[in-house]
Design a protein around this motif. Structure first.
Motif, mmCIF file in Angstrom:
data_model
loop_
_atom_site.group_PDB
_atom_site.id
_atom_site.type_symbol
_atom_site.label_atom_id
_atom_site.label_comp_id
_atom_site.label_asym_id
_atom_site.label_seq_id
_atom_site.Cartn_x
_atom_site.Cartn_y
_atom_site.Cartn_z
ATOM 1 N N HIS A 105 0.937 -1.111 0.045
ATOM 2 C CA HIS A 105 -0.084 0.014 0.068
ATOM 3 C C HIS A 105 0.925 1.397 -0.054
ATOM 4 N N SER A 107 2.825 4.220 -2.163
ATOM 5 C CA SER A 107 2.578 4.847 -3.297
ATOM 6 C C SER A 107 4.059 5.412 -3.672
ATOM 7 N N PHE A 109 5.434 7.710 -7.096
ATOM 8 C CA PHE A 109 5.034 8.392 -8.492
ATOM 9 C C PHE A 109 6.226 9.137 -9.028
ATOM 10 N N SER A 126 0.158 -1.968 -3.730
ATOM 11 C CA SER A 126 1.085 -0.741 -3.826
ATOM 12 C C SER A 126 0.528 -0.017 -5.193
ATOM 13 N N ARG A 127 0.678 1.310 -5.029
ATOM 14 C CA ARG A 127 0.770 2.168 -6.406
ATOM 15 C C ARG A 127 1.876 2.722 -6.948
ATOM 16 N N ALA A 145 -1.884 -5.098 -6.795
ATOM 17 C CA ALA A 145 -1.043 -4.090 -6.878
ATOM 18 C C ALA A 145 -1.561 -3.161 -8.082
ATOM 19 N N ASP A 146 -1.714 -1.780 -7.905
ATOM 20 C CA ASP A 146 -2.188 -1.010 -9.085
ATOM 21 C C ASP A 146 -1.127 -0.223 -9.722
ATOM 22 N N TRP A 147 -0.690 -0.900 -10.674
ATOM 23 C CA TRP A 147 0.434 -0.036 -11.332
ATOM 24 C C TRP A 147 0.182 0.437 -12.848
ATOM 25 N N ASP A 150 -3.956 5.410 -14.976
ATOM 26 C CA ASP A 150 -5.177 6.201 -14.394
ATOM 27 C C ASP A 150 -5.523 7.185 -15.892
ATOM 28 N N ASN A 177 -2.774 -4.842 -11.387
ATOM 29 C CA ASN A 177 -3.385 -3.838 -12.853
ATOM 30 C C ASN A 177 -1.927 -3.293 -13.292
#
Length: 262
Positions: A105, A107, A109, A126-127, A145-147, A150, A177
């Motif tokens: 979880h 981030s 970026f 995680s992002r 995981a949200d990679w 968006d 993702n």
């Protein structure tokens, strides 16, 4: 004249050496960081914001009550450390060692992490939108995981994760993702990609041998010379992929008949 010239070179050498030492010296050492972490809590996090922490051994530390935003962590060893739930946006992490670390979880970026070691790391939920080219993520856990991109939040153009030539062998990417991710020549051999989203991803020449792709969405992905030998394709979606000849190893894959092609 020669003596003056030699002295001049000597002074320049000292100046260069001093500059090199000062340029490579971290702002804090491990003892000071441990001291700050020990007295920190969620309301009063340890202030490591924008600090130069290059080349430090910070392995095994608990950073959950720390502010590391924008810090320089190049070549530092954070193996087996706990960075879960943190905002590490705009940090500098090239060649960092995060093997076995907890980044669930978290981030990250706009970060350059090329060549990073994330083998065995916990990256669940995680992002990441970062450059992870040539990174080692073997045996890492990227469950949910949200990679991915968006598409509703792209004010500066398409921002996406890059994992070209990365090692994701035996990694767990179940439910992850990675839509529109750059995955050219990435190694997914033996990886678990059950229900993973790879929509529009660039998987040209990727190694997916022995991978579990059951339920995965590879619609509109670029799959030129991707190797699927021995992979499990139960219910995998390849919509938009009109030429199966571009994919290698399909003849040895499992449950090809249940995979969905146009």
């Amino acid at each position: 004249m020669r003596t003056y010239f030699n002295r001049h070179l000597y002074c320049l050498g000292l100046l260069a050496a001093c500059f090199s030492i000062s340029a490579s010296a971290a702002d804090l050492d491990r003892a000071e960081i441990e001291k700050r972490l020990a007295s920190a809590d969620k309301q009063h996090p340890a202030d490591l914001r924008r600090k130069d922490l290059t080349d430090l051994d910070l392995s095994g530390l608990d950073f959950r009550n720390a502010d590391l935003w924008g810090s320089d962590l190049r070549r530092s060893n954070l193996s087996n450390s706990d960075l879960s739930g943190l905002n590490l946006d705009l940090t500098v992490m090239s060649k960092i060692n995060l093997s076995g670390a907890n980044l669930s979880h978290t981030s990250i970026f706009g970060v350059h992490m090329a060549g990073a070691n994330l083998s065995g790391a916990n990256l669940t939920g995680s992002r990441f939108i970062a450059n992870l080219d040539r990174a080692n993520l073997s045996h890492a856990n990227l469950t949910n995981a949200d990679w991915g991109v968006d598409m509703k939040n792209q004010p500066m153009g398409l921002m996406r994760v890059s994992l070209n030539n990365a090692n994701l062998s035996d990694a767990n990417l179940s439910g992850a993702n990675l839509n529109r991710a750059l995955l050219r020549m990435a190694n997914f051999s033996g990886a678990n990609l059950h229900n993973a989203v790879l929509f529009g991803a660039d998987l040209a020449k990727a190694n997916l041998t022995g991978a579990n792709l059951s339920g995965a969405d590879l619609s509109q992905a670029l799959l030129n010379d991707a190797n699927f030998a021995g992979s499990t394709l139960t219910g995998a979606r390849f919509t938009g992929i009109k030429d199966k000849a571009l994919l290698r190893g399909l003849e040895t894959s499992k449950d090809l008949d249940s995979a969905i092609f146009d």
